[in-house]
Scaffold this motif. Structure first.
Motif, mmCIF file in Angstrom:
data_model
loop_
_atom_site.group_PDB
_atom_site.id
_atom_site.type_symbol
_atom_site.label_atom_id
_atom_site.label_comp_id
_atom_site.label_asym_id
_atom_site.label_seq_id
_atom_site.Cartn_x
_atom_site.Cartn_y
_atom_site.Cartn_z
ATOM 1 N N CYS A 133 -29.227 -22.941 -41.645
ATOM 2 C CA CYS A 133 -29.765 -22.275 -40.457
ATOM 3 C C CYS A 133 -30.589 -21.063 -40.894
ATOM 4 O O CYS A 133 -30.128 -20.239 -41.683
ATOM 5 N N GLU A 134 -31.827 -21.015 -40.390
ATOM 6 C CA GLU A 134 -32.789 -20.011 -40.844
ATOM 7 C C GLU A 134 -32.319 -18.594 -40.503
ATOM 8 O O GLU A 134 -32.507 -17.673 -41.270
ATOM 9 N N GLU A 135 -31.679 -18.451 -39.353
ATOM 10 C CA GLU A 135 -31.343 -17.119 -38.850
ATOM 11 C C GLU A 135 -30.102 -16.529 -39.519
ATOM 12 O O GLU A 135 -30.130 -15.407 -40.007
ATOM 13 N N ASN A 136 -28.999 -17.320 -39.566
ATOM 14 C CA ASN A 136 -27.719 -16.749 -40.012
ATOM 15 C C ASN A 136 -27.075 -17.483 -41.181
ATOM 16 O O ASN A 136 -25.919 -17.210 -41.527
ATOM 17 N N GLY A 137 -27.771 -18.427 -41.769
ATOM 18 C CA GLY A 137 -27.255 -19.078 -42.985
ATOM 19 C C GLY A 137 -26.148 -20.091 -42.753
ATOM 20 O O GLY A 137 -25.510 -20.519 -43.717
ATOM 21 N N HIS A 138 -25.870 -20.499 -41.491
ATOM 22 C CA HIS A 138 -24.835 -21.520 -41.272
ATOM 23 C C HIS A 138 -25.261 -22.809 -41.980
ATOM 24 O O HIS A 138 -26.443 -23.149 -42.018
ATOM 25 N N VAL A 139 -24.239 -23.530 -42.511
ATOM 26 C CA VAL A 139 -24.540 -24.622 -43.429
ATOM 27 C C VAL A 139 -24.145 -25.989 -42.853
ATOM 28 O O VAL A 139 -23.049 -26.134 -42.308
ATOM 29 N N PHE A 140 -25.038 -26.981 -42.999
ATOM 30 C CA PHE A 140 -24.771 -28.359 -42.559
ATOM 31 C C PHE A 140 -25.160 -29.317 -43.680
ATOM 32 O O PHE A 140 -25.761 -28.911 -44.674
ATOM 33 N N HIS A 141 -24.806 -30.589 -43.507
ATOM 34 C CA HIS A 141 -25.235 -31.616 -44.448
ATOM 35 C C HIS A 141 -25.625 -32.847 -43.645
ATOM 36 O O HIS A 141 -24.918 -33.205 -42.689
ATOM 37 N N VAL A 142 -26.734 -33.468 -44.018
ATOM 38 C CA VAL A 142 -27.238 -34.590 -43.201
ATOM 39 C C VAL A 142 -26.213 -35.726 -43.078
ATOM 40 O O VAL A 142 -26.160 -36.389 -42.046
ATOM 41 N N ASP A 143 -25.391 -35.941 -44.108
ATOM 42 C CA ASP A 143 -24.384 -37.016 -44.044
ATOM 43 C C ASP A 143 -22.966 -36.478 -43.825
ATOM 44 O O ASP A 143 -22.207 -37.014 -43.030
ATOM 45 N N PHE A 144 -22.592 -35.424 -44.593
ATOM 46 C CA PHE A 144 -21.181 -35.006 -44.626
ATOM 47 C C PHE A 144 -20.798 -34.068 -43.483
ATOM 48 O O PHE A 144 -19.630 -33.943 -43.140
ATOM 49 N N ASN A 145 -21.793 -33.367 -42.926
ATOM 50 C CA ASN A 145 -21.488 -32.402 -41.853
ATOM 51 C C ASN A 145 -22.737 -32.240 -40.990
ATOM 52 O O ASN A 145 -23.358 -31.177 -40.947
ATOM 53 N N PRO A 146 -23.152 -33.342 -40.302
ATOM 54 C CA PRO A 146 -24.424 -33.273 -39.586
ATOM 55 C C PRO A 146 -24.341 -32.396 -38.329
ATOM 56 O O PRO A 146 -23.295 -32.343 -37.683
ATOM 57 N N PRO A 147 -25.441 -31.705 -37.995
ATOM 58 C CA PRO A 147 -25.456 -30.933 -36.749
ATOM 59 C C PRO A 147 -25.466 -31.895 -35.561
ATOM 60 O O PRO A 147 -25.890 -33.039 -35.698
ATOM 61 N N ARG A 148 -25.013 -31.409 -34.413
ATOM 62 C CA ARG A 148 -24.977 -32.279 -33.218
ATOM 63 C C ARG A 148 -26.386 -32.738 -32.865
ATOM 64 O O ARG A 148 -26.616 -33.878 -32.513
ATOM 65 N N SER A 149 -27.333 -31.814 -32.984
ATOM 66 C CA SER A 149 -28.712 -32.170 -32.655
ATOM 67 C C SER A 149 -29.552 -31.960 -33.918
ATOM 68 O O SER A 149 -29.529 -30.869 -34.513
ATOM 69 N N GLU A 150 -30.291 -33.003 -34.339
ATOM 70 C CA GLU A 150 -30.978 -32.953 -35.630
ATOM 71 C C GLU A 150 -31.907 -31.739 -35.739
ATOM 72 O O GLU A 150 -32.706 -31.472 -34.839
ATOM 73 N N GLY A 151 -31.790 -31.014 -36.838
ATOM 74 C CA GLY A 151 -32.706 -29.908 -37.111
ATOM 75 C C GLY A 151 -32.386 -28.623 -36.367
ATOM 76 O O GLY A 151 -33.136 -27.645 -36.455
ATOM 77 N N VAL A 152 -31.245 -28.590 -35.627
ATOM 78 C CA VAL A 152 -30.917 -27.387 -34.849
ATOM 79 C C VAL A 152 -29.480 -26.943 -35.169
ATOM 80 O O VAL A 152 -28.560 -27.766 -35.175
ATOM 81 N N CYS A 153 -29.306 -25.629 -35.413
ATOM 82 C CA CYS A 153 -27.965 -25.113 -35.724
ATOM 83 C C CYS A 153 -27.061 -25.202 -34.500
ATOM 84 O O CYS A 153 -27.420 -24.736 -33.422
ATOM 85 N N ASP A 154 -25.863 -25.793 -34.694
ATOM 86 C CA ASP A 154 -24.878 -25.897 -33.597
ATOM 87 C C ASP A 154 -24.458 -24.523 -33.097
ATOM 88 O O ASP A 154 -24.110 -24.354 -31.932
ATOM 89 N N LEU A 155 -24.433 -23.546 -34.002
ATOM 90 C CA LEU A 155 -23.799 -22.268 -33.670
ATOM 91 C C LEU A 155 -24.738 -21.284 -32.993
ATOM 92 O O LEU A 155 -24.325 -20.530 -32.122
ATOM 93 N N ASP A 156 -26.017 -21.279 -33.394
ATOM 94 C CA ASP A 156 -26.907 -20.288 -32.772
ATOM 95 C C ASP A 156 -28.270 -20.852 -32.353
ATOM 96 O O ASP A 156 -29.155 -20.093 -31.951
ATOM 97 N N GLY A 157 -28.444 -22.180 -32.471
ATOM 98 C CA GLY A 157 -29.680 -22.803 -31.980
ATOM 99 C C GLY A 157 -30.908 -22.562 -32.851
ATOM 100 O O GLY A 157 -32.021 -22.953 -32.486
ATOM 101 N N SER A 158 -30.737 -21.922 -34.026
ATOM 102 C CA SER A 158 -31.897 -21.679 -34.912
ATOM 103 C C SER A 158 -32.324 -22.973 -35.591
ATOM 104 O O SER A 158 -31.519 -23.891 -35.749
ATOM 105 N N PRO A 159 -33.590 -23.032 -36.059
ATOM 106 C CA PRO A 159 -34.023 -24.218 -36.807
ATOM 107 C C PRO A 159 -33.254 -24.352 -38.117
ATOM 108 O O PRO A 159 -32.914 -23.350 -38.745
ATOM 109 N N LEU A 160 -32.983 -25.598 -38.521
ATOM 110 C CA LEU A 160 -32.341 -25.848 -39.817
ATOM 111 C C LEU A 160 -33.427 -26.175 -40.838
ATOM 112 O O LEU A 160 -34.319 -26.974 -40.554
#
Ligand code: AP5
Length: 226
Positions: A133-160
């Motif tokens: 996540c560009e804004e706060n550094g929250h971390v996802f993985h495309v396979d192991f921990n995908p965000p609910r909506s592609e390219g968007v941080c679940d926690l603060d809505g920032s671009p991934l």
């Protein structure tokens, strides 16, 4: 309760940031991740960020004298009076010595060093699919921990985004740096009976449970030592 002064150690992509996010919520302790601090400085174009950027882009460590002051200031702050979690620091023996010297001056000491370990192949797999996540550094993985909506941080809505240092060539170089400069700290802290080994290869939840068990043991031992 005795203060809890923790270090998260491990290769790039082993899950230090993932577990660090959980830990700071559970323990309610300040969490100082040097990679996040440096990336914020690069984004804000501060003097620290301008110095660090070229090293980070290449996958090299920034010079010890640049990073030591950044952490010394934080562990000395009132918010860290009951303890702290360090992620990504120390990363060299001179950094470890500087941390120990500063803590001694403050009449404090490390409580434990959690080594979250995975092999190099797994590092490449994880960092290749990481999205940050560009804004706060929250971390996802495309396979192991995908965000609910592609390219968007679940926690603060920032671009991934893909971090600049998560390109394959740079990942390989970061691994070389880890083995040459940071891995010696495993023996260094083991020699001081501070090291706790956590297998970082299972799921994030399983690794988190292992971290919790380890912390419970550390606390028990600290209570018994009083
Ligand atoms: P930094 O940001 O600290 O990078 P790093 O140590 O290389 O660690 P990473 O952030 O890459 O990985 P991580 O272990 O946090 O893994 P994560 O949880 O994200 O440092 C960047 C740069 O800053 C350095 O190269 C250097 O230039 C400079 N720097 C920083 N500190 C310095 C210092 N002290 N001295 C000098 N220079 C310094 O997980 C990775 C991926 O895997 C994610 O996609 C995640 O979703 C996934 N994942 C996590 N856990 C699991 C699991 N159990 N199973 C499956 N997938 C998982």
């Amino acid at each position: 309760m005795p203060e809890l002064n923790l270090v998260l150690l491990g290769p790039p992509g082993s899950g230090k940031g993932t577990q660090g996010e959980r830990l700071q919520e559970d323990l309610r302790l300040p969490y100082y991740a040097t990679g996040d601090i440096l990336r914020a400085a690069v984004r804000d174009e501060t003097e620290l960020g301008r110095t660090a950027k070229e090293y980070m882009d290449r996958g090299d460590l920034v010079p010890d004298e640049v990073i030591v002051g950044v952490i010394a200031e934080r562990i000395d702050s009132p918010e860290a009076a009951d303890g702290f979690i360090l992620d990504g620091f120390p990363r060299t023996e001179p950094q470890a010595e500087a941390l120990a010297a500063r803590l001694t001056e403050l009449d404090r000491a490390l409580t434990g060093v959690l080594l979250i370990d995975v092999d190099d192949e797994e590092v490449v797999r994880r960092l290749g699919g990481r999205r940050t996540c560009e804004e706060n550094g929250h971390v996802f993985h495309v396979d192991f921990n995908p965000p609910r909506s592609e390219g968007v941080c679940d926690l603060d809505g920032s671009p991934l985004v893909v971090r600049d240092d998560d390109e394959p060539e740079v990942i390989r170089h970061r691994l070389e740096q880890y083995h040459a400069k940071t891995e010696p700290l495993v023996g260094y802290y083991d020699g001081q009976s501070l090291l706790r080994l956590i297998d970082g290869s299972p799921t994030p939840e399983a690794v988190g449970a292992e971290v919790e068990r380890t912390l419970a043991t550390i606390r028990l031992e600290a209570d018994e030592a009083i």
